[in-house]
Design a protein around this motif. Structure first.
Motif, PDB file in Angstrom:
ATOM      1  N   ASP A  38       0.796  -1.216   0.000  1.00 14.00           N
ATOM      2  CA  ASP A  38       0.000   0.000   0.000  1.00 14.00           C
ATOM      3  C   ASP A  38       0.831   1.270   0.000  1.00 14.00           C
ATOM      4  O   ASP A  38       0.407   2.296   0.516  1.00 14.00           O
ATOM      5  CB  ASP A  38      -0.945   0.013   1.202  1.00 14.00           C
ATOM      6  CG  ASP A  38      -1.954  -1.105   1.103  1.00 14.00           C
ATOM      7  OD1 ASP A  38      -2.399  -1.389  -0.013  1.00 14.00           O
ATOM      8  OD2 ASP A  38      -2.272  -1.706   2.142  1.00 14.00           O
ATOM      9  N   VAL A  39       2.041   1.222  -0.549  1.00 13.35           N
ATOM     10  CA  VAL A  39       2.811   2.449  -0.717  1.00 13.35           C
ATOM     11  C   VAL A  39       2.052   3.312  -1.720  1.00 13.35           C
ATOM     12  O   VAL A  39       1.556   2.835  -2.727  1.00 13.35           O
ATOM     13  CB  VAL A  39       4.230   2.145  -1.241  1.00 13.35           C
ATOM     14  CG1 VAL A  39       4.958   3.443  -1.554  1.00 13.35           C
ATOM     15  CG2 VAL A  39       5.014   1.355  -0.204  1.00 13.35           C
ATOM     16  N   GLY A  40       1.922   4.584  -1.433  1.00 15.21           N
ATOM     17  CA  GLY A  40       1.171   5.459  -2.320  1.00 15.21           C
ATOM     18  C   GLY A  40       0.192   6.301  -1.521  1.00 15.21           C
ATOM     19  O   GLY A  40       0.250   6.336  -0.291  1.00 15.21           O
ATOM     20  N   PRO A  50     -12.169  -1.516   6.888  1.00 19.71           N
ATOM     21  CA  PRO A  50     -12.612  -1.348   5.500  1.00 19.71           C
ATOM     22  C   PRO A  50     -13.772  -0.387   5.333  1.00 19.71           C
ATOM     23  O   PRO A  50     -14.003   0.111   4.230  1.00 19.71           O
ATOM     24  CB  PRO A  50     -12.986  -2.771   5.075  1.00 19.71           C
ATOM     25  CG  PRO A  50     -13.315  -3.463   6.348  1.00 19.71           C
ATOM     26  CD  PRO A  50     -12.374  -2.882   7.366  1.00 19.71           C
ATOM     27  N   LEU A  51     -14.513  -0.125   6.400  1.00 18.56           N
ATOM     28  CA  LEU A  51     -15.597   0.842   6.307  1.00 18.56           C
ATOM     29  C   LEU A  51     -15.067   2.253   6.106  1.00 18.56           C
ATOM     30  O   LEU A  51     -15.706   3.079   5.461  1.00 18.56           O
ATOM     31  CB  LEU A  51     -16.451   0.815   7.581  1.00 18.56           C
ATOM     32  CG  LEU A  51     -17.274  -0.435   7.850  1.00 18.56           C
ATOM     33  CD1 LEU A  51     -17.919  -0.347   9.223  1.00 18.56           C
ATOM     34  CD2 LEU A  51     -18.334  -0.622   6.771  1.00 18.56           C
ATOM     35  N   ALA A  52     -13.888   2.533   6.698  1.00 20.19           N
ATOM     36  CA  ALA A  52     -13.320   3.873   6.655  1.00 20.19           C
ATOM     37  C   ALA A  52     -12.189   4.006   5.647  1.00 20.19           C
ATOM     38  O   ALA A  52     -11.690   5.102   5.405  1.00 20.19           O
ATOM     39  CB  ALA A  52     -12.812   4.273   8.041  1.00 20.19           C
ATOM     40  N   ALA A  53     -11.765   2.908   5.054  1.00 19.14           N
ATOM     41  CA  ALA A  53     -10.624   2.927   4.138  1.00 19.14           C
ATOM     42  C   ALA A  53     -10.986   3.555   2.798  1.00 19.14           C
ATOM     43  O   ALA A  53     -12.026   3.252   2.217  1.00 19.14           O
ATOM     44  CB  ALA A  53     -10.103   1.518   3.915  1.00 19.14           C
ATOM     45  N   THR A  54     -10.111   4.430   2.314  1.00 21.52           N
ATOM     46  CA  THR A  54     -10.268   4.998   0.975  1.00 21.52           C
ATOM     47  C   THR A  54      -9.194   4.488   0.038  1.00 21.52           C
ATOM     48  O   THR A  54      -9.158   4.843  -1.131  1.00 21.52           O
ATOM     49  CB  THR A  54     -10.206   6.537   1.026  1.00 21.52           C
ATOM     50  OG1 THR A  54      -8.981   6.932   1.666  1.00 21.52           O
ATOM     51  CG2 THR A  54     -11.371   7.099   1.829  1.00 21.52           C
ATOM     52  N   ALA A  55      -8.295   3.665   0.560  1.00 20.33           N
ATOM     53  CA  ALA A  55      -7.227   3.050  -0.225  1.00 20.33           C
ATOM     54  C   ALA A  55      -6.799   1.793   0.517  1.00 20.33           C
ATOM     55  O   ALA A  55      -7.303   1.483   1.586  1.00 20.33           O
ATOM     56  CB  ALA A  55      -6.048   4.011  -0.398  1.00 20.33           C
ATOM     57  N   GLY A  56      -5.881   1.056  -0.083  1.00 20.82           N
ATOM     58  CA  GLY A  56      -5.340  -0.108   0.597  1.00 20.82           C
ATOM     59  C   GLY A  56      -6.118  -1.383   0.438  1.00 20.82           C
ATOM     60  O   GLY A  56      -5.872  -2.370   1.130  1.00 20.82           O
ATOM     61  N   PHE A  57      -7.067  -1.418  -0.480  1.00 18.89           N
ATOM     62  CA  PHE A  57      -7.883  -2.622  -0.626  1.00 18.89           C
ATOM     63  C   PHE A  57      -7.124  -3.804  -1.199  1.00 18.89           C
ATOM     64  O   PHE A  57      -7.548  -4.944  -1.049  1.00 18.89           O
ATOM     65  CB  PHE A  57      -9.128  -2.326  -1.466  1.00 18.89           C
ATOM     66  CG  PHE A  57     -10.181  -1.565  -0.708  1.00 18.89           C
ATOM     67  CD1 PHE A  57     -10.951  -2.200   0.250  1.00 18.89           C
ATOM     68  CD2 PHE A  57     -10.381  -0.221  -0.936  1.00 18.89           C
ATOM     69  CE1 PHE A  57     -11.915  -1.509   0.968  1.00 18.89           C
ATOM     70  CE2 PHE A  57     -11.330   0.487  -0.229  1.00 18.89           C
ATOM     71  CZ  PHE A  57     -12.111  -0.151   0.729  1.00 18.89           C
ATOM     72  N   ALA A 510      -5.884  -0.837  -9.684  1.00 17.46           N
ATOM     73  CA  ALA A 510      -7.257  -0.393  -9.482  1.00 17.46           C
ATOM     74  C   ALA A 510      -7.348   0.837  -8.592  1.00 17.46           C
ATOM     75  O   ALA A 510      -6.514   1.045  -7.717  1.00 17.46           O
ATOM     76  CB  ALA A 510      -8.066  -1.529  -8.853  1.00 17.46           C
ATOM     77  N   PRO A 511      -8.368   1.668  -8.779  1.00 20.90           N
ATOM     78  CA  PRO A 511      -8.554   2.831  -7.909  1.00 20.90           C
ATOM     79  C   PRO A 511      -8.756   2.385  -6.470  1.00 20.90           C
ATOM     80  O   PRO A 511      -9.548   1.482  -6.191  1.00 20.90           O
ATOM     81  CB  PRO A 511      -9.811   3.498  -8.478  1.00 20.90           C
ATOM     82  CG  PRO A 511     -10.501   2.422  -9.261  1.00 20.90           C
ATOM     83  CD  PRO A 511      -9.406   1.572  -9.805  1.00 20.90           C
ATOM     84  N   GLY A 512      -8.022   2.990  -5.544  1.00 22.93           N
ATOM     85  CA  GLY A 512      -8.126   2.616  -4.143  1.00 22.93           C
ATOM     86  C   GLY A 512      -7.562   1.246  -3.853  1.00 22.93           C
ATOM     87  O   GLY A 512      -7.666   0.742  -2.747  1.00 22.93           O
ATOM     88  N   GLY A 513      -6.973   0.622  -4.858  1.00 18.83           N
ATOM     89  CA  GLY A 513      -6.428  -0.714  -4.657  1.00 18.83           C
ATOM     90  C   GLY A 513      -7.436  -1.817  -4.837  1.00 18.83           C
ATOM     91  O   GLY A 513      -7.174  -2.975  -4.539  1.00 18.83           O
ATOM     92  N   GLY A 514      -8.614  -1.505  -5.341  1.00 18.54           N
ATOM     93  CA  GLY A 514      -9.570  -2.578  -5.572  1.00 18.54           C
ATOM     94  C   GLY A 514     -10.860  -2.361  -4.795  1.00 18.54           C
ATOM     95  O   GLY A 514     -11.271  -1.240  -4.565  1.00 18.54           O
TER      96      GLY A 514
END
Length: 527
Positions: A38-40, A50-57, A510-514
Motif C-alpha cells: 500500500d505504498v502510495g 474497511p468501512l473507513a478505508a479509501t485506499a489499501g484494498f 485499481a482505484p483505491g487498490g480494488g
C-alpha cells in the motif's frame, strides 16, 4: 439471471533522498511473500477498517472479502462471497446467493453477517465512507442463511460498483460495539477476522502487518504460509527493499519505472488508475466565486509539460472527470496552456481586489516525491500569473479530519490537490461533486453547489439503460468543463513492480487498490 461475474525549467523541488527501512528480524522464508502493498496515497498504517478505508484494498482484501468484486481486468463484476445474483425487472431488488464460507474463528458466514455489514456501511455514524454511495438502499433482508436481499428506493446503475467495496464483517464480533464507537475500536488492529485466504496475526506499529495462511479456506489451502505488508514512509525506501530482496513487490511511481524496464529480475505491471487528479476549489471560499478565476487556474498550468517531464508521459490530460472518448463530448474547452489568457481573466475578475498575492493554502494527502515535484511545478506556474498557493501535505487521516468536517475551517484548505475514482463505473465521481454529498452528508469536500451539475449526475445515476448512460455522463463532463467545480488535471497510469520469483501473482492498478479478483491463495515464490 446475471453471472457475477523533469520539468527541468520548472521542477522546483528535487527528489527527496531516502534510506531503506531495516529488514525485519524474522528470517526469510520461501513460503513468505513480503511487499509494500500500500505504498502510495494514503499508505496503509493503521488502515485496517474497511468501512473507513479509501485506499489499501489490495491488502485488506487478502483477509476480508466482499460479496462481489471486479475481475482482474476491471471489466465485469464477479462473485466472491456471493456465488450469483439476480436483479428484479424494476431494478430495485438485488438478490444474492451466498457461498459456503467460514470466518477465521471457525464460525459460519451467513446472510445475517452480510445484512449487518451493509447496515453498518449505510450508517455514517460508523465512520463509513460508503454511506453516501449507499443512500439508495432502503432495506436489507436475510430470509435464510444463504440469501441476501438488498432493496433500493430507486434504480441505481452504480449500486453494484459500490457493493464491490463493502467488505463483509462478522456480526458476532462487532455487534456489541456502538456504531459511533466502531471507528475507534482497537479490534481492527488487534484481532480482526474475515473470510479470506489469509488470517490476521500481527501488527507492529508503523513497521509491518503479518498474515498467516487460512488452511480451511473454501478456495483451497494457500500456497504461501505467510504474507507480510511492510510499511514504507517513502516509496524510494520500498524500491531499495525490493532490489535487496527484502520484499518481493511494491507500488511505484511512473518516474521509477525506467529503472526496472530492462531488469529481468522484475516484472513491471502497468494499468489505468481510473483516478482523476484535480485542484479542488473550496467553493465556500469567496476567492473562487467568479468562474473566470477558476478558468485562469486551468489556463495557467502547463499540464502537457508536467506530464511529459514528471510523469514521463504516463498520464492523459483531463478536461472533466473523464478521459474515455465515449464519455467526453467533442466540443468541450481544452484549456490549453495560455498564461497570458489566465492573467487577462484574473484582471477582468478583479483578482487584485479579491485576493491578490495573499497566500492560498493548497491541502493534499499526496506525499510522494513525485507529488511534491508536481505541486512545486503547479505552485510556480500559478505564481507566474499572480496566484500564490502554498502546498501543505498531510497524511490521509489528517486530510479527512479537515475536509470532511461540517463546519470546516476554510482557511485550512482553500484549495485541495486530490484524486477521485472515475471508473470503472462512471458514477464513482458522484459523491465528490453532487450537492447532496456536501459534508457531513458525503465527501463533496469542495462544497460544489451547482444545480446543473447535480441534475446531470442524478440523471446519469438513474439511467439504467446502458445504451443511454454514456450520453448522460457526457453531459456531466460538459457541465464540469464549463462550470469548473474542480481544475481537472490528468489521469495517470499506475504501476507495480514484482520479483520474477513470485508466481501466479495478480495485482491490478485499481482505484483505491480494488477490490478485484486476485486469488491470493494461488500466489507462491520459487525456491
Amino acid at each position: 439471471m446475471k453471472r457475477l461475474s523533469r520539468l527541468s525549467a520548472i521542477a522546483i523541488a528535487a527528489m527527496m533522498a531516502t534510506t531503506a527501512i531495516p529488514a525485519l528480524t524474522t528470517p526469510a522464508e520461501a513460503a513468505t511473500l513480503s511487499g509494500g502493498f500500500d505504498v502510495g496515497p494514503g499508505g496503509f498504517q493503521g488502515n485496517f477498517n474497511p468501512l473507513a478505508a479509501t485506499a489499501g484494498f489490495t491488502w485488506l482484501s487478502i483477509y476480508y472479502e466482499p460479496l462481489v468484486a471486479y475481475d482482474e481486468k476491471l471489466q465485469k463484476v464477479v462473485g466472491v462471497l456471493a456465488s450469483s445474483y439476480e436483479v428484479s425487472d424494476d431494478q430495485k431488488t438485488y438478490t444474492f446467493k451466498l457461498a459456503d464460507a467460514k470466518w477465521h474463528d471457525g464460525k459460519p458466514f451467513t446472510a445475517k453477517d452480510a445484512k449487518f455489514t451493509i447496515e453498518l456501511a449505510t450508517n455514517a455514524k460508523t465512520g463509513s465512507v460508503l454511506a453516501a454511495r449507499l443512500k439508495p438502499v432502503s432495506a436489507v433482508e436475510a430470509p435464510d442463511d444463504h440469501t441476501l436481499v438488498v432493496k433500493l428506493s430507486a434504480p441505481s446503475a452504480s449500486i453494484l460498483d459500490t457493493m464491490t467495496k463493502v467488505m463483509m464483517l462478522p456480526e458476532h464480533a462487532l455487534a456489541s460495539t456502538p456504531a459511533d464507537q466502531l471507528a475507534k475500536s482497537t479490534w481492527w488492529s488487534t484481532s480482526p477476522i474475515g473470510t479470506g485466504p489469509f488470517k490476521f496475526t500481527k501488527y507492529v506499529t508503523d513497521q509491518y502487518v503479518e498474515l498467516a495462511a487460512n488452511i480451511d479456506y473454501r478456495g483451497g489451502k494457500p500456497a504461501l504460509e505467510k504474507v507480510i505488508n511492510r510499511y514504507f514512509a517513502d516509496p524510494a525506501a520500498a524500491i531499495a527493499a525490493l532490489r535487496s530482496g527484502e520484499i518481493q513487490f511494491t507500488y511505484v511511481d511512473s518516474n521509477d519505472v525506467p529503472t526496472f524496464k530492462d531488469d529481468k529480475s522484475f516484472k513491471v505491471i502497468e494499468g489505468n488508475s481510473f483516478v482523476v487528479n484535480y485542484l479542488g476549489f473550496n467553493h465556500d471560499s469567496p476567492i473562487w466565486k467568479d468562474v473566470r478565476v477558476r478558468q485562469a487556474v486551468m489556463y495557467a498550468i502547463n499540464r502537457d509539460a508536467i506530464i511529459k517531464s514528471l510523469y514521463a508521459g504516463a498520464a492523459t490530460p483531463a478536461n472533466c472527470a473523464y478521459i474515455a472518448d465515449r464519455l467526453v463530448p467533442k466540443d468541450i474547452e481544452a484549456y490549453a496552456y495560455d498564461p497570458q489568457k489566465a492573467k487577462d481573466l484574473l484582471k477582468e475578475a478583479g483578482w487584485d481586489e479579491i485576493n491578490g498575492a495573499k497566500p492560498i493554502t493548497l491541502l493534499t494527502y499526496y506525499t510522494t516525491p513525485l507529488a511534491t515535484n508536481v505541486l512545486a511545478a503547479v505552485q510556480a506556474m500559478l505564481a507566474q500569473v499572480g496566484i500564490n498557493v502554498v502546498p501543505r501535505a498531510v497524511d490521509a487521516p489528517t486530510y479527512n479530519s479537515i475536509v470532511l468536517k461540517a463546519d470546516a475551517d476554510i482557511s485550512q484548505f482553500q484549495m485541495v490537490y486530490a484524486g477521485l475514482q472515475n471508473g470503472p463505473d462512471a458514477g464513482s465521481i458522484n459523491p465528490g461533486l453532487n450537492e447532496k454529498q456536501i459534508p457531513p452528508a458525503g465527501p463533496n469536500v469542495v462544497r460544489a453547489r451547482m444545480p446543473d451539475l447535480t441534475s446531470a449526475l442524478d440523471a446519469a445515476l438513474a439511467e439504467t439503460d446502458s445504451s443511454k448512460r454514456d450520453a448522460r455522463y457526457q453531459q456531466v463532463c460538459k457541465v464540469m468543463n464549463t462550470e469548473l467545480p474542480w481544475g481537472t488535471l490528468w489521469v495517470a497510469n499506475r504501476y507495480g513492480v514484482v520479483s520474477t520469483k513470485v508466481k501466479d501473482f495478480v495485482w491490478t492498478p485499481a482505484p483505491g487498490g480494488g477490490p478485484y479478483q486476485a486469488n491470493p491463495q494461488q500466489w507462491s515464490i520459487a525456491e
